[in-house]
Design a protein around this motif. Structure first.
Motif, PDB file in Angstrom:
ATOM      1  N   LEU A 118       0.821  -1.204   0.000  1.00 50.11           N
ATOM      2  CA  LEU A 118       0.000   0.000   0.000  1.00 50.11           C
ATOM      3  C   LEU A 118       0.857   1.256   0.000  1.00 50.11           C
ATOM      4  O   LEU A 118       0.458   2.272  -0.553  1.00 50.11           O
ATOM      5  CB  LEU A 118      -0.925   0.013   1.216  1.00 50.11           C
ATOM      6  CG  LEU A 118      -2.127  -0.914   1.140  1.00 50.11           C
ATOM      7  CD1 LEU A 118      -2.928  -0.857   2.428  1.00 50.11           C
ATOM      8  CD2 LEU A 118      -3.006  -0.568  -0.040  1.00 50.11           C
ATOM      9  N   ALA A 119       2.017   1.199   0.608  1.00 45.90           N
ATOM     10  CA  ALA A 119       2.879   2.387   0.650  1.00 45.90           C
ATOM     11  C   ALA A 119       3.200   2.856  -0.760  1.00 45.90           C
ATOM     12  O   ALA A 119       3.144   4.049  -1.061  1.00 45.90           O
ATOM     13  CB  ALA A 119       4.153   2.092   1.425  1.00 45.90           C
ATOM     14  N   ASP A 120       3.484   1.906  -1.631  1.00 48.40           N
ATOM     15  CA  ASP A 120       3.799   2.250  -3.016  1.00 48.40           C
ATOM     16  C   ASP A 120       2.573   2.818  -3.732  1.00 48.40           C
ATOM     17  O   ASP A 120       2.662   3.798  -4.466  1.00 48.40           O
ATOM     18  CB  ASP A 120       4.322   1.017  -3.752  1.00 48.40           C
ATOM     19  CG  ASP A 120       4.832   1.352  -5.143  1.00 48.40           C
ATOM     20  OD1 ASP A 120       5.572   2.343  -5.273  1.00 48.40           O
ATOM     21  OD2 ASP A 120       4.482   0.624  -6.087  1.00 48.40           O
ATOM     22  N   ILE A 121       1.415   2.213  -3.506  1.00 46.41           N
ATOM     23  CA  ILE A 121       0.180   2.673  -4.127  1.00 46.41           C
ATOM     24  C   ILE A 121      -0.160   4.083  -3.647  1.00 46.41           C
ATOM     25  O   ILE A 121      -0.561   4.943  -4.427  1.00 46.41           O
ATOM     26  CB  ILE A 121      -0.988   1.706  -3.817  1.00 46.41           C
ATOM     27  CG1 ILE A 121      -0.734   0.346  -4.477  1.00 46.41           C
ATOM     28  CG2 ILE A 121      -2.317   2.288  -4.279  1.00 46.41           C
ATOM     29  CD1 ILE A 121      -1.680  -0.739  -4.026  1.00 46.41           C
ATOM     30  N   LEU A 122       0.013   4.335  -2.364  1.00 45.34           N
ATOM     31  CA  LEU A 122      -0.384   5.615  -1.785  1.00 45.34           C
ATOM     32  C   LEU A 122       0.589   6.751  -2.077  1.00 45.34           C
ATOM     33  O   LEU A 122       0.277   7.910  -1.820  1.00 45.34           O
ATOM     34  CB  LEU A 122      -0.573   5.470  -0.272  1.00 45.34           C
ATOM     35  CG  LEU A 122      -1.718   4.551   0.145  1.00 45.34           C
ATOM     36  CD1 LEU A 122      -1.754   4.393   1.650  1.00 45.34           C
ATOM     37  CD2 LEU A 122      -3.044   5.059  -0.383  1.00 45.34           C
ATOM     38  N   ASP A 123       1.752   6.447  -2.628  1.00 42.83           N
ATOM     39  CA  ASP A 123       2.707   7.507  -2.969  1.00 42.83           C
ATOM     40  C   ASP A 123       2.124   8.506  -3.959  1.00 42.83           C
ATOM     41  O   ASP A 123       2.479   9.679  -3.938  1.00 42.83           O
ATOM     42  CB  ASP A 123       3.997   6.919  -3.564  1.00 42.83           C
ATOM     43  CG  ASP A 123       4.916   6.387  -2.488  1.00 42.83           C
ATOM     44  OD1 ASP A 123       4.705   6.727  -1.302  1.00 42.83           O
ATOM     45  OD2 ASP A 123       5.834   5.633  -2.836  1.00 42.83           O
ATOM     46  N   ASP A 124       1.215   8.068  -4.823  1.00 43.76           N
ATOM     47  CA  ASP A 124       0.670   8.932  -5.858  1.00 43.76           C
ATOM     48  C   ASP A 124      -0.707   9.495  -5.532  1.00 43.76           C
ATOM     49  O   ASP A 124      -1.316  10.155  -6.361  1.00 43.76           O
ATOM     50  CB  ASP A 124       0.589   8.166  -7.186  1.00 43.76           C
ATOM     51  CG  ASP A 124       1.964   7.779  -7.693  1.00 43.76           C
ATOM     52  OD1 ASP A 124       2.908   8.554  -7.481  1.00 43.76           O
ATOM     53  OD2 ASP A 124       2.084   6.696  -8.288  1.00 43.76           O
TER      54      ASP A 124
END
Length: 154
Positions: A121-127
């Motif tokens: 989720l951290a990667d998804i939420l970066d944008d």
């Protein structure tokens, strides 16, 4: 130190320019003045003046009144209500949504029976951006991550 409003974002500045331009075009092509528009819509002339002079952003109620008066879609005045968004400086803004998250990716992860901790989720939420196009700060991103983890674990 006085507490004033925070400075407008480039997005808000460009949005006001587009709305102002659209209102000017609609009134000009119909031979109307701001006062005529105020009298016919019931919106105070001072309020309309703010929209025309890019001092304020039209609210939904007044947008609806003006669009109905001109018999046009709301998106012909305010691009936030169109399907294609609008160009602001060098950035294309799509139709605004409260959060822009790849829900399909999250749903696919859930249907593939992955455990929530396996989803990045951290990667998804970066944008992810807020309604106004502002990137979420770390605390907001973490709160959203925890919320989504809880939803995915159900």
């Amino acid at each position: 130190m006085s507490k004033g409003r925070k400075a407008l974002s480039p997005y808000d500045i460009d949005l006001r320019k587009v709305i102002s331009s659209n209102l000017k075009r609609l009134t000009k092509t119909r031979g109307l003045t701001q006062m005529d528009l105020a009298e016919k819509t019931g919106i105070p002339q001072s309020t309309l003046s703010g929209y025309f002079a890019e001092r304020s952003t039209i609210n939904f109620k007044n947008l609806e009144i003006v669009a109905n008066f001109f018999k046009v879609d709301k998106s012909e005045i305010d691009p936030r209500y169109g399907n294609n968004g609008f160009q602001s400086g060098t950035v294309t803004h799509t139709k605004l949504e409260p959060f822009q998250i790849d829900i399909k990716e999250l749903a696919q992860a859930k249907t593939e029976a992955k455990k929530p901790k396996e989803i990045d989720l951290a990667d998804i939420l970066d944008d992810v951006t807020s309604f106004g196009g502002r990137r979420l700060d770390d605390s907001d991103r973490e709160a959203l991550r925890l919320f989504l983890m809880g939803r995915l674990s159900k």
